[in-house]
Design a protein around this motif. Structure first.
Motif, PDB file in Angstrom:
ATOM      1  N   GLU A 129      73.624 119.947  78.101  1.00  0.00           N
ATOM      2  CA  GLU A 129      74.188 121.295  78.292  1.00  0.00           C
ATOM      3  C   GLU A 129      73.690 122.236  77.196  1.00  0.00           C
TER       4      GLU A 129
ATOM      5  N   GLU B 244      77.784 112.363  74.376  1.00  0.00           N
ATOM      6  CA  GLU B 244      76.678 112.951  73.603  1.00  0.00           C
ATOM      7  C   GLU B 244      75.541 113.386  74.523  1.00  0.00           C
TER       8      GLU B 244
ATOM      9  N   ALA C  64      76.687 116.585  76.430  1.00  0.00           N
ATOM     10  CA  ALA C  64      76.714 117.749  75.536  1.00  0.00           C
ATOM     11  C   ALA C  64      75.297 118.170  75.153  1.00  0.00           C
TER      12      ALA C  64
ATOM     13  N   LEU D  45      72.710 118.464  69.950  1.00  0.00           N
ATOM     14  CA  LEU D  45      73.695 117.550  69.428  1.00  0.00           C
ATOM     15  C   LEU D  45      73.255 117.049  68.055  1.00  0.00           C
TER      16      LEU D  45
END
Ligand SMILES: C[S@@+](CC[C@H](N)C(=O)[O-])C[C@H]1O[C@@H](n2cnc3c(N)ncnc32)[C@H](O)[C@@H]1O
Length: 273
Positions: free
Chosen positions: A224, A218, A221, A261
């Motif tokens: 990013e 998590e 991600a 996220l």
């Protein structure tokens, strides 16, 4: 009964205000050793001042070391240089701001940001006692950083992102305030990927820095999605079964995207220490 995000944030603020007052008054308070990111005496080597070396601790006022509530030593990994501007998210009693201010020198600037008045007062007093003149402590929340875009070289944080009820907002805000090429060196509690949100909550409380932790995947991600590259999340020491103190590093190479996220719903029990 579930706890809303606002209630959780208020519980976090109240608990850390109590911890700051305890350090200011010279008592240990209800969190044991002054720390809320700890559930008992046996945990004290995994959180707080034990994570700093003797040289770092030697240059600090006693109250700054005592007020240390982190789960790592982000100043050690942040690679700060003379003249840089840095920002510490959730600066607490000021330990990492004081150490960073020394690293960036008088031509640099160290900002601390915290939402808790009692912590800000303690940090300002500690910085003054340490003779630091290039540190500024700001009141605010890490989900809405009160600084302009592209103004910071390095963002650090020590055991605070896990306490946020809106982690995508935090990561996007970090990307916004960093200059292009700016970098992060964050210490945080991070879960192994197989642990569900419920499994994390079973291992500890939200204000105790466990239940709100992101997993490694998590975190990667989320960074990013916020526009970071060269993302790494490295476990350093276990703090609960399947959960670790970790060093999170990344570089801002593009402007933040508006995606992120999923928000982890704050279903966790809010009890502390
Ligand atoms: C676990 S303590 C860590 C303090 C400090 N980084 C250290 O290493 O000693 C968490 C700190 O973050 C602050 N904090 C928690 N959530 C915050 C938020 N959403 N915005 C701003 N400050 C926050 C608390 O007031 C507290 O001072």
């Amino acid at each position: 009964m579930t706890t809303t995000a606002d209630e959780l944030r208020e519980e976090v603020r109240r608990r850390y205000a109590e911890s700051a007052r305890a350090v200011s008054e010279g008592s240990q308070g209800s969190c044991g050793g002054g720390s809320c990111c700890v559930d008992g005496e046996s945990e004290s080597a995994k959180f707080g001042e034990a994570l700093y070396d003797a040289e770092q601790r030697g240059g600090l006022p006693e109250a700054a070391a005592l007020a240390s509530l982190g789960c790592g030593n982000p100043v050690m990994v942040a690679d700060l240089h003379d003249g840089e501007t840095m920002l510490d998210l959730g600066s607490g009693g000021g330990i990492d701001v004081i150490l960073s201010a020394k690293r960036v020198g008088e031509s640099g600037l160290a900002y601390g940001l915290d939402m808790t008045d009692e912590m800000l007062a303690l940090a300002r007093q500690n910085a003054q006692e340490a003779g630091i003149r290039n540190a500024i402590f700001l009141k605010g929340v890490i989900e809405q950083i009160p600084l302009p875009a592209d103004s910071i070289d390095v963002v650090i944080s020590n055991c605070v992102v896990n306490l946020s009820t809106d982690k995508p907002a935090v990561l996007t805000e970090i990307a916004r305030v960093l200059k292009p090429g700016g970098r992060i060196g964050i210490s945080d509690v991070v879960a192994e990927d197989q642990l569900s949100a419920k499994a994390r909550a079973d291992r500890g409380s939200y204000v105790g820095c466990i239940a709100g932790a992101l997993s490694k995947g998590e975190y990667e991600a989320g960074l990013e999605a916020a526009g970071f590259e060269h993302v790494s999340v490295e476990f350093t020491h276990q703090v609960a079964d399947g959960m670790h103190g970790a060093i999170v590093k990344a570089v801002k190479t593009s402007e933040p995207a508006q995606k992120g996220l999923p928000v982890i719903q704050p279903t966790a029990k809010a009890g502390c220490c």
